[in-house]
Enzyme design. Sequence first.
Site, PDB file in Angstrom:
ATOM      1  CE  LYS A  35      -0.481  -0.227   5.036  1.00  0.00           C
ATOM      2  NZ  LYS A  35      -1.418  -0.318   6.169  1.00  0.00           N
ATOM      3  CE1 TYR A 259      12.985  31.414   7.008  1.00  0.00           C
ATOM      4  CE2 TYR A 259      13.132  29.082   6.435  1.00  0.00           C
ATOM      5  CZ  TYR A 259      13.029  30.411   6.048  1.00  0.00           C
ATOM      6  OH  TYR A 259      12.953  30.723   4.716  1.00  0.00           O
TER       7      TYR A 259
END
Length: 368
Positions: A35, A259
Amino acid sequence: MPRPLFATIHLDSMQHNLSQARTCAPSAKIWAVVKADAYGHGLERAMRGFATADGLALVEQDAALRLRELGWIKPILLLEGFFEAADLPQLGEHNISTAIHCIEQIKMLEYTPLYRPIDVYLKMNTGMNRLGFRPHDYAAAYERLRAIRDVRSITHMTHFANADELEHPRLTIGAQVRCFKEGAGDLPGERSLSNSGGVLHQAELAEQLSNDWVRPGIMLYGGTPGGRSALEFGLRPTMTLRSEVIGIQEIEAGETVGYGSRFEAPGRMKIGVVACGYADGYPRSAPHGTPVIVDGVRTTLIGRVSMDMMTVDLSPIPNARVGSKVTLWGDGLPIDEVAHAAGTIGYELMCALAPRVRVTEGRLGSDG
């Protein structure tokens, strides 16, 4: 030139991990779970890596049809089943098996004629409380399915909630197995109980489990559902994410990086900027100290992961330069270790690999 970021898929490791699953459960047939585009590895590669599996299991019907187009002739199983009656004719036409977990699916099967009969996996809810019939409703669901002309065979299935921890304080495998046996009783048909955790612990659970089919997923890709490391189970990584240092900065004590200026240098430091960020699938949640490897030497992430870049401590690698090779997970750095540091699981890292990352194939231990 493209960015120096690429993922290498190790088909030899996929083959090895499948053989490990057979060693754990030698008497069982294997559904290799593919999957989510084979956990980010690609359906076509998974079909080759798991060529000796007895069947392939997934949740996406379009991907199941794609497997048939690619030439997979062995069984295919839809683990969540189908979602509307219009899906059913294709299952019969392409010989695709399906899970049955609710009364609505049984009703659709009752009034939808199929090209040919299909095999179904009747799912029991033994405590996971996602999909499946309650044990006291299970026999009635079985009898109703058995009466449908287009149902060829019925396999009994459940899903373990805590297979990575045999004696989980809330719900053990043993408790789920007892619940399953009470619900299924002496109903005829094969059984499918174990996911990766159940397969890896098959020896300890041999007296409790009766598995005709097992459904390994994450273990086939070199990860574990929890607890012990993949290496302890003899599993090999199947995906290695590599990049390069694309910039170097020399910073002084007190200067910050990235950041939010979350990392402050405790002293003079040499830092490397690596071409990989959260837009590539690397977890933004990864904190300072998350391991990386630069030129074969283990070091750590510093600062906040940004969209396209991340920064690493080059202090342990004084000869590092622009172009130095970086391993972010995989060969030499278990994906579960990186995931644990980032507060997630290896499954998520594999499945989150972004389309813009180049994917190659190579043997484990090579440079890809």
